[in-house]
Design a protein around this motif. Structure first.
Motif, PDB file in Angstrom:
ATOM      1  N   ARG A   1       1.044  -1.442  -0.331  1.00 39.15           N
ATOM      2  CA  ARG A   1      -0.003  -0.205   0.033  1.00 39.15           C
ATOM      3  C   ARG A   1       1.051   1.144  -0.393  1.00 39.15           C
ATOM      4  N   MET A   2       1.993   0.996   0.569  1.00 43.63           N
ATOM      5  CA  MET A   2       3.319   2.079   0.349  1.00 43.63           C
ATOM      6  C   MET A   2       3.527   2.615  -1.461  1.00 43.63           C
TER       7      MET A   2
ATOM      8  N   GLN B   1       8.584  -0.995   6.915  1.00 48.19           N
ATOM      9  CA  GLN B   1       9.210  -1.524   8.011  1.00 48.19           C
ATOM     10  C   GLN B   1      10.895  -0.416   7.857  1.00 48.19           C
ATOM     11  N   PHE B   2      10.884  -0.867   6.590  1.00 49.11           N
ATOM     12  CA  PHE B   2      12.651  -0.665   5.789  1.00 49.11           C
ATOM     13  C   PHE B   2      12.648   0.597   5.728  1.00 49.11           C
ATOM     14  N   LEU B   3      11.390   1.468   5.279  1.00 45.94           N
ATOM     15  CA  LEU B   3      11.394   2.886   4.976  1.00 45.94           C
ATOM     16  C   LEU B   3      12.298   3.766   5.479  1.00 45.94           C
TER      17      LEU B   3
ATOM     18  N   GLY C   1       5.457  -3.364  14.564  1.00 43.52           N
ATOM     19  CA  GLY C   1       6.832  -2.567  14.187  1.00 43.52           C
ATOM     20  C   GLY C   1       6.950  -0.972  13.159  1.00 43.52           C
ATOM     21  N   VAL C   2       5.900  -1.135  13.041  1.00 49.04           N
ATOM     22  CA  VAL C   2       5.367   0.523  11.771  1.00 49.04           C
ATOM     23  C   VAL C   2       4.791   0.896  12.697  1.00 49.04           C
TER      24      VAL C   2
ATOM     25  N   THR D   1       1.294   3.296   7.027  1.00 53.52           N
ATOM     26  CA  THR D   1       0.739   1.916   5.973  1.00 53.52           C
ATOM     27  C   THR D   1       0.494   2.709   4.864  1.00 53.52           C
ATOM     28  N   THR D   2       0.173   4.145   4.327  1.00 54.91           N
ATOM     29  CA  THR D   2       0.560   4.800   3.012  1.00 54.91           C
ATOM     30  C   THR D   2       1.792   6.146   2.941  1.00 54.91           C
ATOM     31  N   PRO D   3       1.846   6.316   1.979  1.00 49.62           N
ATOM     32  CA  PRO D   3       2.599   7.910   2.139  1.00 49.62           C
ATOM     33  C   PRO D   3       1.941   8.207   2.842  1.00 49.62           C
TER      34      PRO D   3
END
Length: 240
Positions: free
Chosen positions: A29-30, A37-39, A122-123, A223-225
């Motif tokens: 969804r990103m 979690q790595f962004l 984690g997010v 969850t989203t940008p």
């Protein structure tokens, strides 16, 4: 549904504490090329921000377990090396669902016979130390506690006949962390998985009442940008 004052019980200063950070997202969804979690969030992986919150010394967490899909182990190891992460934690392989991933995280803690365990997304990197502490303390006092906030908007229930308004004063939006007496959560996760399990509280609630603790509206789930943009703004705000 009263929120708990989260006053710690007399044994809270000596009760062992553990944490399971569940990070099994794919980032679909990103619209990103790597798991959410790595962004990067202000130059560091989202998961690193979350890990740092739970390893804050004042929380006294003895062991922190990070649950990741096996094919993400190398990426996380590389990120830890890149960002010189010296925070002690154990990486455990996730399962086919969030339920299975939490169960795998619990299996790593099977040698412990007592304590309080927090399960956290984690997010959700913006969770405050005060919310984490309050949820641990409430679980130490009552056995099971969940961070939650009241809905700000009007809420309606939908059916085939249409929709009808719900009394939002009786509703809460559930967040993480969700904290439990360790043996209680282990016992709950020995039961078969059901489609009605949407979080850890739903796994436990047939065995034990769930106490609610006041959460934080800033404790958003990436969850989203748009969530990432908001999280960066909140982290840069002086009050956070």
């Amino acid at each position: 549904m009263p929120d708990s004052p989260a006053s710690p019980g007399p044994a809270s200063s000596v009760t062992p504490r553990f944490a399971i950070l569940v990070a099994g997202g794919s980032g679909t969804r990103m619209g990103a090329g790597r798991p959410k979690q790595f962004l990067e969030l202000l130059g560091e992986p989202v998961l690193l921000h979350t890990l740092r919150r739970f390893t804050e010394a004042s929380l006294r967490v003895q062991e922190c377990v990070v649950v990741l899909p096996p094919d993400q182990f190398d990426s996380w190891q590389q990120l830890c090396a890149q960002h010189h992460v010296a925070i002690a934690h154990t990486v455990v392989a996730g399962g086919h669902s969030r339920w299975a991933s939490v169960r795998n995280g619990l299996a790593h803690l099977k040698s412990h016979t007592a304590g309080t365990v927090a399960v956290h997304d984690g997010v959700r990197p913006l969770v405050t130390i005060s919310v984490i502490e309050a949820t641990y303390a409430a679980a130490e006092a009552y056995g099971a506690a969940v961070a939650a906030v009241a809905p700000k908007d009007s809420v309606r229930s939908v059916s085939q006949q249409g929709s009808f308004a719900l009394d939002r004063s009786r509703l809460r939006l559930v967040q993480t962390p969700q904290c439990f007496e360790l043996q209680l959560l282990q016992r709950a996760y020995q039961l078969p998985e059901l489609t009605t399990f949407t979080d850890d509280a739903s796994v436990v609630e047939d065995l034990h009442p769930i106490q609610l603790v006041a959460g934080d509206y800033r404790n958003l789930k990436i969850t989203t940008p748009e969530d990432l943009v908001l999280a960066e703004a909140l982290l840069q705000a002086p009050s956070h």
